[in-house]
Design a protein around this motif. Structure first.
Motif, PDB file in Angstrom:
ATOM      1  N   THR A  26     -10.216  22.675   8.205  1.00  0.00           N
ATOM      2  CA  THR A  26      -9.339  23.185   7.181  1.00  0.00           C
ATOM      3  C   THR A  26      -8.200  22.215   6.924  1.00  0.00           C
ATOM      4  O   THR A  26      -7.606  21.662   7.856  1.00  0.00           O
ATOM      5  N   PHE A  27      -7.878  22.021   5.653  1.00  0.00           N
ATOM      6  CA  PHE A  27      -6.849  21.072   5.265  1.00  0.00           C
ATOM      7  C   PHE A  27      -5.463  21.473   5.745  1.00  0.00           C
ATOM      8  O   PHE A  27      -4.573  20.639   5.815  1.00  0.00           O
ATOM      9  N   SER A  28      -5.285  22.735   6.055  1.00  0.00           N
ATOM     10  CA  SER A  28      -3.946  23.171   6.424  1.00  0.00           C
ATOM     11  C   SER A  28      -3.467  22.510   7.721  1.00  0.00           C
ATOM     12  O   SER A  28      -2.279  22.505   8.010  1.00  0.00           O
ATOM     13  N   ARG A  29      -4.377  21.965   8.500  1.00  0.00           N
ATOM     14  CA  ARG A  29      -4.005  21.287   9.735  1.00  0.00           C
ATOM     15  C   ARG A  29      -3.790  19.792   9.538  1.00  0.00           C
ATOM     16  O   ARG A  29      -3.298  19.112  10.439  1.00  0.00           O
ATOM     17  N   TYR A  30      -4.155  19.288   8.375  1.00  0.00           N
ATOM     18  CA  TYR A  30      -4.202  17.848   8.158  1.00  0.00           C
ATOM     19  C   TYR A  30      -3.166  17.388   7.132  1.00  0.00           C
ATOM     20  O   TYR A  30      -2.901  18.076   6.153  1.00  0.00           O
ATOM     21  N   THR A  31      -2.649  16.213   7.352  1.00  0.00           N
ATOM     22  CA  THR A  31      -1.987  15.507   6.267  1.00  0.00           C
ATOM     23  C   THR A  31      -3.092  14.836   5.455  1.00  0.00           C
ATOM     24  O   THR A  31      -3.971  14.171   6.013  1.00  0.00           O
ATOM     25  N   THR A  32      -3.056  15.041   4.150  1.00  0.00           N
ATOM     26  CA  THR A  32      -4.082  14.503   3.266  1.00  0.00           C
ATOM     27  C   THR A  32      -3.432  13.585   2.249  1.00  0.00           C
ATOM     28  O   THR A  32      -2.362  13.901   1.721  1.00  0.00           O
ATOM     29  N   ALA A  33      -4.076  12.483   1.981  1.00  0.00           N
ATOM     30  CA  ALA A  33      -3.503  11.494   1.073  1.00  0.00           C
ATOM     31  C   ALA A  33      -4.567  10.945   0.137  1.00  0.00           C
ATOM     32  O   ALA A  33      -5.769  11.039   0.396  1.00  0.00           O
ATOM     33  N   TRP A  34      -4.078  10.405  -0.946  1.00  0.00           N
ATOM     34  CA  TRP A  34      -4.913   9.645  -1.867  1.00  0.00           C
ATOM     35  C   TRP A  34      -4.455   8.189  -1.813  1.00  0.00           C
ATOM     36  O   TRP A  34      -3.250   7.907  -1.862  1.00  0.00           O
ATOM     37  N   PHE A  35      -5.422   7.305  -1.720  1.00  0.00           N
ATOM     38  CA  PHE A  35      -5.196   5.875  -1.817  1.00  0.00           C
ATOM     39  C   PHE A  35      -6.062   5.349  -2.955  1.00  0.00           C
ATOM     40  O   PHE A  35      -6.994   6.020  -3.393  1.00  0.00           O
ATOM     41  N   ARG A  36      -5.764   4.166  -3.403  1.00  0.00           N
ATOM     42  CA  ARG A  36      -6.606   3.557  -4.429  1.00  0.00           C
ATOM     43  C   ARG A  36      -6.736   2.060  -4.178  1.00  0.00           C
ATOM     44  O   ARG A  36      -5.873   1.447  -3.539  1.00  0.00           O
ATOM     45  N   GLN A  37      -7.815   1.524  -4.679  1.00  0.00           N
ATOM     46  CA  GLN A  37      -8.064   0.095  -4.508  1.00  0.00           C
ATOM     47  C   GLN A  37      -8.685  -0.457  -5.771  1.00  0.00           C
ATOM     48  O   GLN A  37      -9.778  -0.042  -6.176  1.00  0.00           O
ATOM     49  N   ALA A  38      -7.964  -1.375  -6.392  1.00  0.00           N
ATOM     50  CA  ALA A  38      -8.467  -2.065  -7.568  1.00  0.00           C
ATOM     51  C   ALA A  38      -9.162  -3.354  -7.123  1.00  0.00           C
ATOM     52  O   ALA A  38      -8.874  -3.871  -6.045  1.00  0.00           O
ATOM     53  N   PRO A  39     -10.062  -3.879  -7.931  1.00  0.00           N
ATOM     54  CA  PRO A  39     -10.776  -5.117  -7.562  1.00  0.00           C
ATOM     55  C   PRO A  39      -9.809  -6.236  -7.222  1.00  0.00           C
ATOM     56  O   PRO A  39      -8.875  -6.517  -7.979  1.00  0.00           O
ATOM     57  N   GLY A  40     -10.028  -6.852  -6.064  1.00  0.00           N
ATOM     58  CA  GLY A  40      -9.199  -7.972  -5.647  1.00  0.00           C
ATOM     59  C   GLY A  40      -7.877  -7.585  -5.019  1.00  0.00           C
ATOM     60  O   GLY A  40      -7.116  -8.457  -4.605  1.00  0.00           O
ATOM     61  N   ASN A  41      -7.615  -6.273  -4.960  1.00  0.00           N
ATOM     62  CA  ASN A  41      -6.339  -5.802  -4.401  1.00  0.00           C
ATOM     63  C   ASN A  41      -6.568  -5.074  -3.087  1.00  0.00           C
ATOM     64  O   ASN A  41      -7.679  -4.605  -2.801  1.00  0.00           O
ATOM     65  N   GLU A  42      -5.508  -4.952  -2.328  1.00  0.00           N
ATOM     66  CA  GLU A  42      -5.576  -4.152  -1.117  1.00  0.00           C
ATOM     67  C   GLU A  42      -5.496  -2.670  -1.465  1.00  0.00           C
ATOM     68  O   GLU A  42      -5.034  -2.282  -2.537  1.00  0.00           O
ATOM     69  N   ARG A  43      -5.947  -1.859  -0.528  1.00  0.00           N
ATOM     70  CA  ARG A  43      -5.845  -0.423  -0.723  1.00  0.00           C
ATOM     71  C   ARG A  43      -4.376  -0.029  -0.690  1.00  0.00           C
ATOM     72  O   ARG A  43      -3.617  -0.443   0.185  1.00  0.00           O
ATOM     73  N   GLU A  44      -3.977   0.783  -1.664  1.00  0.00           N
ATOM     74  CA  GLU A  44      -2.573   1.166  -1.750  1.00  0.00           C
ATOM     75  C   GLU A  44      -2.414   2.676  -1.769  1.00  0.00           C
ATOM     76  O   GLU A  44      -3.276   3.408  -2.275  1.00  0.00           O
ATOM     77  N   PHE A  45      -1.297   3.110  -1.255  1.00  0.00           N
ATOM     78  CA  PHE A  45      -0.955   4.520  -1.178  1.00  0.00           C
ATOM     79  C   PHE A  45      -0.641   5.063  -2.564  1.00  0.00           C
ATOM     80  O   PHE A  45       0.021   4.396  -3.372  1.00  0.00           O
ATOM     81  N   VAL A  46      -1.096   6.281  -2.817  1.00  0.00           N
ATOM     82  CA  VAL A  46      -0.811   6.947  -4.086  1.00  0.00           C
ATOM     83  C   VAL A  46       0.047   8.194  -3.851  1.00  0.00           C
ATOM     84  O   VAL A  46       1.127   8.326  -4.428  1.00  0.00           O
ATOM     85  N   ALA A  47      -0.443   9.106  -3.025  1.00  0.00           N
ATOM     86  CA  ALA A  47       0.270  10.365  -2.794  1.00  0.00           C
ATOM     87  C   ALA A  47      -0.229  10.996  -1.508  1.00  0.00           C
ATOM     88  O   ALA A  47      -1.346  10.726  -1.065  1.00  0.00           O
ATOM     89  N   ALA A  48       0.602  11.853  -0.920  1.00  0.00           N
ATOM     90  CA  ALA A  48       0.227  12.568   0.295  1.00  0.00           C
ATOM     91  C   ALA A  48       0.822  13.957   0.278  1.00  0.00           C
ATOM     92  O   ALA A  48       1.858  14.204  -0.339  1.00  0.00           O
ATOM     93  N   ILE A  49       0.125  14.859   0.975  1.00  0.00           N
ATOM     94  CA  ILE A  49       0.628  16.223   1.142  1.00  0.00           C
ATOM     95  C   ILE A  49       0.520  16.574   2.612  1.00  0.00           C
ATOM     96  O   ILE A  49      -0.503  16.350   3.259  1.00  0.00           O
ATOM     97  N   ARG A  50       1.581  17.126   3.129  1.00  0.00           N
ATOM     98  CA  ARG A  50       1.646  17.426   4.546  1.00  0.00           C
ATOM     99  C   ARG A  50       0.873  18.699   4.857  1.00  0.00           C
ATOM    100  O   ARG A  50       0.926  19.660   4.095  1.00  0.00           O
ATOM    101  N   GLY A  51       0.168  18.691   5.992  1.00  0.00           N
ATOM    102  CA  GLY A  51      -0.605  19.867   6.365  1.00  0.00           C
ATOM    103  C   GLY A  51       0.273  21.071   6.611  1.00  0.00           C
ATOM    104  O   GLY A  51      -0.013  22.172   6.140  1.00  0.00           O
TER     105      GLY A  51
END
Length: 124
Positions: A26-51
């Motif tokens: 269940t997500f309620s126990r987890y911190t969940t985040a979105w990351f994104r990665q464009a071609p040639g770029n490193e993975r970057e943080f987008v948003a997070a929600i605390r469990g």
């Protein structure tokens, strides 16, 4: 296990909603985040929600345009993306983990579980 979906092709200024569905826990126990990665770029943080408590945090580049939320009954985390820009084009990944230190929630190394990614393409 995380399953990301909702990506697609959209014109600049448009909107998309990404979903990240969890199975086995269940997500309620987890911190969940979105990351994104464009071609040639490193993975970057987008948003997070605390469990616990549901606090949220956003990258400066998306604050005010993107909203992360959680539907507990559906065990799904969403990323509502409005006013999309060409530079938002990337593969978007959801990630989750228990025990993420909130001050470090933007570091992908802190997440143990990852979805497969969903492609967002914004045409200019």
């Amino acid at each position: 296990q995380l399953q990301a979906s909702g990506g697609g092709l959209v014109q600049a200024g448009g909107s998309l909603r990404l979903s990240c569905a969890a199975s086995g826990s269940t997500f309620s126990r987890y911190t969940t985040a979105w990351f994104r990665q464009a071609p040639g770029n490193e993975r970057e943080f987008v948003a997070a929600i605390r469990g616990s408590g549901g606090s949220t945090r956003y990258a400066d580049s998306v604050r005010g345009r993107f909203t992360i939320s959680r539907h507990t009954a559906k065990n799904t985390v969403y990323l509502q993306m409005n006013s999309l820009k060409f530079e938002d084009t990337a593969i978007y990944y959801c990630a989750a983990s228990v025990g993420v230190i909130w001050s470090s929630m933007n570091d992908p190394q802190n997440y143990n579980y990852w979805g497969q990614g969903t492609l967002v393409t914004v045409s200019s």
